[in-house]
Design a protein around this motif. Structure first.
Motif, PDB file in Angstrom:
ATOM      1  N   GLU A 106       4.009   0.246   2.247  1.00 45.74           N
ATOM      2  CA  GLU A 106       5.077   1.242   2.347  1.00 45.74           C
ATOM      3  C   GLU A 106       4.771   2.471   1.501  1.00 45.74           C
ATOM      4  O   GLU A 106       4.957   3.616   1.942  1.00 45.74           O
ATOM      5  CB  GLU A 106       6.399   0.617   1.906  1.00 45.74           C
ATOM      6  CG  GLU A 106       7.629   1.410   2.278  1.00 45.74           C
ATOM      7  CD  GLU A 106       7.974   1.304   3.754  1.00 45.74           C
ATOM      8  OE1 GLU A 106       8.065   2.385   4.375  1.00 45.74           O
ATOM      9  OE2 GLU A 106       8.123   0.182   4.281  1.00 45.74           O
ATOM     10  N   ASP A 107       4.294   2.230   0.270  1.00 46.88           N
ATOM     11  CA  ASP A 107       4.004   3.385  -0.597  1.00 46.88           C
ATOM     12  C   ASP A 107       2.556   3.861  -0.497  1.00 46.88           C
ATOM     13  O   ASP A 107       2.098   4.680  -1.295  1.00 46.88           O
ATOM     14  CB  ASP A 107       4.383   3.095  -2.049  1.00 46.88           C
ATOM     15  CG  ASP A 107       3.568   1.972  -2.675  1.00 46.88           C
ATOM     16  OD1 ASP A 107       2.475   1.670  -2.164  1.00 46.88           O
ATOM     17  OD2 ASP A 107       4.019   1.405  -3.675  1.00 46.88           O
ATOM     18  N   GLU A 108       1.822   3.327   0.491  1.00 47.62           N
ATOM     19  CA  GLU A 108       0.482   3.781   0.870  1.00 47.62           C
ATOM     20  C   GLU A 108      -0.581   3.533  -0.195  1.00 47.62           C
ATOM     21  O   GLU A 108      -1.642   4.136  -0.168  1.00 47.62           O
ATOM     22  CB  GLU A 108       0.509   5.266   1.257  1.00 47.62           C
ATOM     23  CG  GLU A 108       1.402   5.542   2.453  1.00 47.62           C
ATOM     24  CD  GLU A 108       1.391   6.993   2.869  1.00 47.62           C
ATOM     25  OE1 GLU A 108       0.761   7.812   2.169  1.00 47.62           O
ATOM     26  OE2 GLU A 108       1.999   7.320   3.903  1.00 47.62           O
ATOM     27  N   ARG A 109      -0.310   2.613  -1.149  1.00 47.42           N
ATOM     28  CA  ARG A 109      -1.389   2.179  -2.034  1.00 47.42           C
ATOM     29  C   ARG A 109      -2.435   1.407  -1.225  1.00 47.42           C
ATOM     30  O   ARG A 109      -3.631   1.468  -1.512  1.00 47.42           O
ATOM     31  CB  ARG A 109      -0.835   1.282  -3.145  1.00 47.42           C
ATOM     32  CG  ARG A 109      -0.256   2.011  -4.332  1.00 47.42           C
ATOM     33  CD  ARG A 109       0.360   1.035  -5.314  1.00 47.42           C
ATOM     34  NE  ARG A 109       1.559   0.431  -4.754  1.00 47.42           N
ATOM     35  CZ  ARG A 109       1.928  -0.824  -4.948  1.00 47.42           C
ATOM     36  NH1 ARG A 109       1.180  -1.628  -5.670  1.00 47.42           N
ATOM     37  NH2 ARG A 109       3.045  -1.298  -4.413  1.00 47.42           N
ATOM     38  N   VAL A 110      -1.972   0.654  -0.262  1.00 47.10           N
ATOM     39  CA  VAL A 110      -2.853  -0.080   0.645  1.00 47.10           C
ATOM     40  C   VAL A 110      -2.879   0.651   1.974  1.00 47.10           C
ATOM     41  O   VAL A 110      -1.834   0.926   2.579  1.00 47.10           O
ATOM     42  CB  VAL A 110      -2.360  -1.530   0.834  1.00 47.10           C
ATOM     43  CG1 VAL A 110      -3.180  -2.247   1.899  1.00 47.10           C
ATOM     44  CG2 VAL A 110      -2.445  -2.285  -0.487  1.00 47.10           C
ATOM     45  N   ALA A 111      -4.085   1.002   2.446  1.00 50.80           N
ATOM     46  CA  ALA A 111      -4.231   1.790   3.670  1.00 50.80           C
ATOM     47  C   ALA A 111      -4.090   0.951   4.928  1.00 50.80           C
ATOM     48  O   ALA A 111      -3.866   1.488   6.017  1.00 50.80           O
ATOM     49  CB  ALA A 111      -5.581   2.498   3.674  1.00 50.80           C
TER      50      ALA A 111
END
Length: 528
Positions: A246-251
């Motif tokens: 959700e917070d785009e730490r993981v692509a």
């Protein structure tokens, strides 16, 4: 005539191997109800299952002449191993048959994730042509963290090297020597996760690996990391992964296994277009299904022909005389190996097992295999059994030495282990008391006396007033009750040890609190 009952669908080639056994009747009866299974098993000599059939204590009890149960796959959680062992029924599996299939599925997921293949395919099927939207990344030059360097993890690492990836491997039993031979870099779990562009997990699901990738660890990843799990659901905390997506730490993430299967329709993972989901297909290739069926069928034939066999999950058959002399020591041997696995830290390089008294009688290596099953099985779970434990140790670079003596230093009958790791060495010993069973009687040179069961807390600390009380306070605050205690020291004011028997598991937070106490040099929570 021998009767072989097959109650789940297996590849035809496996059935043909079973049918090649002279004087054997092979009955394929799938979809049996419990009552039908109880009736069908009564006169069976062998039973072949996959994951659909549940082999309960009642099923084993109903089988009057059952000699072997074969699982066409790896996991045997649908088989009551304890009941089978008590009845002298062998349980064998096929641990190698789906290795390549699982490794290739992992790589397929990783490539698909890197190049947005499923999402681009959906887009195109929907009538769109979005070349700019689906720009991917190359694997070449990226760092892949392989968490778990067993058979499948090793095969994934080999393929990643061919693609020009930099591979870092984490595994409690990975030595520098083996890492170098594979052309990878050995790393701690935290270091591997922190430097990776891609992370793939290949560990069994155990108490130690459950939520190994959790919210705290996901906060340490390199921004834009991509994560793959084709091993076991539960290794990755799915809710924490959703937050990181959700917070785009993981692509992106690619998952073949889930904490609860089948994946429920409203699961939040389903809403991300940068997540690839497959329904537990890791072993679903024609070749893998044929391999596991043939492998387990061949071993069943060997068992029924009284020939040497492999891949027994429970202890191989022993003669009546061997059973009588060894059975009291089998539980002790496995508990010592399990204790050593939790006591030692770092990849082990060698282990010496010394037997004295009755335990030193020639046994064909059964006790040492049992020690290794406890030692290696703590990390590798279903991958380790009594037959392959010694081979696995050899492949891991673990040197195993047996020593047999007529009498121990203190106890007449004793099993002791000395284990060397990259971070030091440990020694422990156990014996049998006629009334109280297996006991731990020595730990790192200190004499103690504690049952080899339950939950234990081990500390090494400076011998000073108040130390026991401070540790007890931490446990009391956490509502952990102390059931027994053993302490040892060589001299006043020097180093001392303490082994506590407690009523329930000690949390990681409590362990960390105890580690911060001035004078504490080591803390281990050990569950036997």
């Amino acid at each position: 005539m021998l009767k072989i009952l097959v109650t789940d669908d297996i590849a035809k080639m496996g059935v043909e191997v079973l049918e090649s056994l002279p004087d054997a009747l092979v009955e394929v009866r799938t979809g049996l109800s419990e009552s039908e299974l109880l009736e069908a098993i009564e006169d069976a000599d062998a039973l072949v299952v996959r994951s659909q059939t549940t082999v309960t204590q009642e099923v084993i009890r109903a089988a009057r002449q059952l000699k072997v149960i074969g699982r066409a796959g790896v996991g045997v959680d649908n088989i009551d191993l304890e009941s089978a062992t008590k009845r002298g029924v062998l349980v064998i599996n096929a641990p190698d048959g789906n290795t390549i299939a699982a490794a290739e599925h992992t790589f397929a997921m990783m490539i698909s994730l890197a190049r947005h293949i499923p999402a681009a395919n959906r887009d195109l099927l929907g009538g769109k042509w979005n070349r700019k939207r689906w720009v991917g990344v190359e694997l070449r030059g990226k760092t892949l963290a392989v968490l778990g360097m067993g058979r499948i993890g090793t095969e994934v690492a080999k393929r990643a090297k061919v693609f020009g990836m930099n591979v870092v491997g984490f595994d409690p039993f990975l030595t520098e020597e083996r890492a170098t031979s594979l052309g990878i870099v050995k790393a701690t779990l935290d270091d591997a996760v922190a430097q990776a562009d891609f992370i793939t997990v290949h560990t069994p699901l155990t108490k130690e690996t459950h939520h190994m990738i959790d919210s705290a660890r996901l906060r340490t990843v390199k921004p834009g990391v991509r994560i793959v799990n084709c091993a076991r659901g539960g290794i990755i905390d799915e809710m924490a992964l959703c937050e990181a997506l959700e917070d785009e730490r993981v692509a992106g993430a690619a998952l073949d296994v889930f904490e609860s299967e089948p994946l429920r329709e409203d699961h939040p993972l389903r809403r991300f277009e940068n997540v690839i989901l497959t329904p537990h297909l890791g072993a679903s290739t024609v070749e893998a299904q044929e391999n596991v069926a043939i492998q387990v069928a061949e071993q069943i034939v060997h068992v029924l022909k009284d020939e040497p066999f492999e891949h027994a999950v429970n202890l191989p058959s022993l003669s009546a005389k061997q059973k009588e002399s060894l059975s009291p020591y089998l539980a002790l041997a496995e508990k010592l190996g399990l204790f050593a696995a939790q006591l030692a830290q770092g990849a082990p390089s060698s282990i010496r097992v010394t037997y004295t008294g009755d335990a030193s009688a020639p046994d064909g290596g059964y006790l040492t295999r049992t020690v290794l099953k406890g030692l290696l099985g703590f990390q590798y779970s279903d991958d380790i059994n009594y037959v392959n434990a010694l081979r696995f140790a050899e492949e891991s670079g673990l040197r195993v030495q047996e020593v047999r003596e007529t009498r121990g230093r203190v106890y007449t009958n004793e099993i002791s282990l000395s284990i060397e790791t990259e971070n030091g060495s440990h020694h422990l010993a156990g014996t049998l008391y006629s009334e109280s069973g297996p006991r731990i009687v020595e730990l790192d040179g200190y004499p103690i006396d504690m049952p080899s069961e339950g939950v234990l807390l081990f500390t090494r600390h400076k011998d000073q007033p108040g130390m026991i009380g401070r540790i007890g306070t931490f446990l009391g605050d956490a509502q952990v009750n102390i059931a027994g205690m053993q302490v040892g020291r060589r001299e006043s004011g020097g180093e001392a040890i303490m082994l506590l028997a407690v009523d329930r598991s000690v949390s990681t937070d409590v362990i960390k609190q105890i580690e911060q106490v001035d004078g504490i040099s080591m803390v281990r929570a050990i569950e036997l």
